[in-house]
Enzyme design. Structure first.
Site, PDB file in Angstrom:
ATOM      1  CG  ASP A  45      62.604  52.238 -29.410  1.00 15.00           C
ATOM      2  OD1 ASP A  45      61.599  52.869 -29.797  1.00 15.00           O
ATOM      3  OD2 ASP A  45      63.759  52.546 -29.702  1.00 15.00           O
ATOM      4  CE1 TYR A  78      64.454  55.558 -34.851  1.00 17.40           C
ATOM      5  CE2 TYR A  78      66.257  56.048 -33.339  1.00 17.40           C
ATOM      6  CZ  TYR A  78      64.944  55.683 -33.559  1.00 17.40           C
ATOM      7  OH  TYR A  78      64.122  55.438 -32.493  1.00 17.40           O
ATOM      8  CG  HIS A 130      57.694  53.325 -26.877  1.00 16.96           C
ATOM      9  ND1 HIS A 130      57.698  52.339 -27.840  1.00 16.96           N
ATOM     10  CD2 HIS A 130      58.943  53.883 -26.906  1.00 16.96           C
ATOM     11  CE1 HIS A 130      58.873  52.305 -28.436  1.00 16.96           C
ATOM     12  NE2 HIS A 130      59.657  53.227 -27.879  1.00 16.96           N
TER      13      HIS A 130
END
Length: 334
Positions: free
Chosen positions: A113, A243, A305
């Site tokens: 990630d 982000y 994930h």
């Protein structure tokens, strides 16, 4: 979590929280593991023992690691930056300095990630000290954009398209919100523990290899521990803001994953990619070889994930195997 040795140090004005466990084995190899969103340093709780004390966990003493597990700035018990510009390249700079401060002249980097991007940046900027890069979220690009499928096996093309359909259709709303208006969603997440739990657990449910039932992959304690770290530190907003930072250019730094970010930035450090079948995206091996000095490409039988939480044994075995031949080699650029 109190079973693990935890510390905090200030680097360039930012307090960095980290776990640091040294192996009892005399020739243990240093390894920094970096988490992502919506995870935390607690994601790695299951792999710390097997990595640092392999004999006790069915391994060999020569496969031992000293592990360093930082919290990304804005996450958990690390400080929340109060200036713009703390994207993955700035985080990588801080973690490179952390490893130097701990006295490690040669080490490995591992991540998935956001941690995959930070670890990749560490390999780019500190290639003289990073001996190997291990990723469980790997992103590549075709060498010839006009013929992207050239030389790619049919099964890899099918896997890539299946993952594109999964992630590209309904799974990127969170990224759009956090990458454009993180403060807005941050007020809601910091105000409501139920809202925070929904925002996070929905991702664990959808992104794990668990057929939509997170109880198959995680205990309630594991999920609640991760949520509680965000809650008690009041970091949902600052975590979301990463982000935004990665999407925008600040102080002359290109936005992460922009063409400028990747231009002339092939990773020379030996790189391993552990591909878990329910990962968000899939890049063909040929594509990965355009961006990385790819020396290991492992197709895992199961997992999603959150590899360190879902399939810790598979991840540990792949990390051990990859670094086995790199421990005594000089780092790239030396």
């Amino acid at each position: 979590l109190n079973r693990f040795e935890q510390f905090k140090t200030t680097i360039d004005g930012i307090g960095i929280h980290f776990i640091h466990r040294r192996s009892k084995e005399p020739n243990a190899f240093p390894l920094i593991l970096t988490h992502g969103w919506p995870g935390s340093f607690a994601e790695f709780a299951k792999v710390i023992g097997p990595l640092t004390d392999p004999v006790r966990h069915g391994g060999r003493p020569e496969d031992a690691f000293d592990v360093v597990i930082p919290s990304i700035p804005g996450y958990g018990f690390s400080d929340r930056p109060r200036q713009a510009g703390y994207g993955r390249d700035r985080h990588a700079e801080l973690f490179v300095k952390l490893m130097a401060r701990l006295g490690y002249q040669r080490y490995g980097a591992q991540g998935g990630d956001l941690g995959a991007g930070i670890s990749t940046q560490m390999a780019l900027t500190d290639a003289s000290h990073v001996a190997g890069l291990h990723l469980n979220l790997c992103s590549g690009a075709p060498a010839d954009p006009s013929s992207p499928d050239a030389g790619v096996p049919a099964e890899e093309l099918a896997k890539m398209r299946e993952r594109q359909a999964f992630f590209g259709t309904d799974e990127q709303g969170y990224s759009q919100i956090q990458g454009t208006k993180p403060q807005t969603i941050g007020y809601a997440l910091t105000d409501s523990p139920v809202g925070l739990a929904a925002w996070i657990v929905e991702k664990f449910r959808t992104w794990c290899d668990c057929d939509g039932n997170p109880d198959k992959a995680f205990t309630k304690d594991e999920l609640l521990t991760n949520i509680t770290i965000y809650w008690v530190t009041a970091t949902p907003t600052s975590a979301a803001r990463v982000y935004y930072e990665n999407r925008h250019a600040f102080a002359g730094r290109p936005a992460a994953n922009s063409p400028e970010w990747w231009h002339n930035r092939r990773v020379a450090v030996p790189t391993a990619c552990a591909v878990f079948p329910h990962e968000l995206t899939f890049s063909p091996r040929r594509w990965l070889e355009t961006r990385y000095n790819l020396t290991r490409f492992s197709l895992m039988p199961r997992g999603g994930h959150f590899a360190a939480l879902e399939q810790p044994a598979l991840l540990v075995d792949d990390v051990r195997a990859f670094f086995r031949d790199l421990r005594s080699r000089p780092a790239a650029g030396r």
